[in-house]
Design an enzyme around this catalytic site. Structure first.
Site, PDB file in Angstrom:
ATOM      1  N   GLY A  87     -87.763 -52.698  50.806  1.00  0.00           N
ATOM      2  CA  GLY A  87     -87.403 -52.719  49.565  1.00  0.00           C
ATOM      3  C   GLY A  87     -85.715 -52.422  49.921  1.00  0.00           C
ATOM      4  N   GLY A 121     -86.158 -48.732  51.672  1.00  0.00           N
ATOM      5  CA  GLY A 121     -87.049 -48.846  52.464  1.00  0.00           C
ATOM      6  C   GLY A 121     -87.098 -49.658  52.812  1.00  0.00           C
ATOM      7  CE  LYS A 140     -89.829 -46.975  50.198  1.00  0.00           C
ATOM      8  NZ  LYS A 140     -89.709 -46.947  49.366  1.00  0.00           N
ATOM      9  CG  ASP A 162     -87.706 -52.081  41.273  1.00  0.00           C
ATOM     10  OD1 ASP A 162     -87.579 -52.970  40.688  1.00  0.00           O
ATOM     11  OD2 ASP A 162     -87.797 -52.105  43.195  1.00  0.00           O
TER      12      ASP A 162
END
Length: 166
Positions: A30, A33, A50, A154
């Site tokens: 993303g 991350g 992550k 998002d």
């Protein structure tokens, strides 16, 4: 009769703090991350880890946003929201990461794309009723987050994981 502990728990766990995770392949990327598949050596299970994309060059506000993302997600206990297991620093103490439940499956984007391409197996596996159930679960998760005053900024098909059981 209670027996005294002869060995400290740290001697009984297979991995110390620095060796707790065995990092694997990248499973998603993303803006902020990268999500890795990792093995938790102490719990003997696969997790999603992550990590920040470029932690050594990250600004303080980016690191704070990353930490806040993990903290907020951890507070959203809902069947359709991936649970966070741990938020921590790596061995060097400079890089932040968090681990989550690993979801076997694919993204809603991948499913919709295969349906649009006419893939017969995907079309059979995801009839309209099944897709509507997935959509309803997404709506339930978003409504739950909103009830906790959290807005997902998002929300899109590539950020929705569809596991084998929903």
């Amino acid at each position: 009769e209670e027996r005294p502990l002869t060995h400290p728990p740290t001697a009984m766990l297979p991995a110390s703090e620095g060796e707790k995770y065995e990092e694997g392949e990248v499973i998603a990327e993303g803006g902020m991350g990268v999500v890795l598949k990792a093995k938790d050596r102490n719990l003997c299970c696969t997790v999603a880890m992550k990590v920040m994309r470029d932690p050594l060059h990250a600004h303080k506000d980016q690191i704070l946003r990353f930490i806040e993302e993990a903290q907020i997600t951890a507070q959203l206990a809902h069947p359709s929201i991936v649970p966070v297991h741990e938020l921590a620093l790596d061995v060097s103490g400079r890089e932040v990461y968090y681990t989550m439940k690993f979801i076997e499956g694919g993204t809603l984007k991948d499913i919709l794309q295969r349906i649009a391409e006419g893939d017969p197996q995907t079309i059979e596996k995801y009839p309209l009723a099944h897709l509507l159930t997935i959509f309803q679960k997404v709506c339930d998760a978003v409504a739950f987050a909103h009830s906790k005053r959290v807005v997902h900024r998002d929300l899109k098909p590539e950020n929705i994981m569809v596991g084998e059981y929903g």
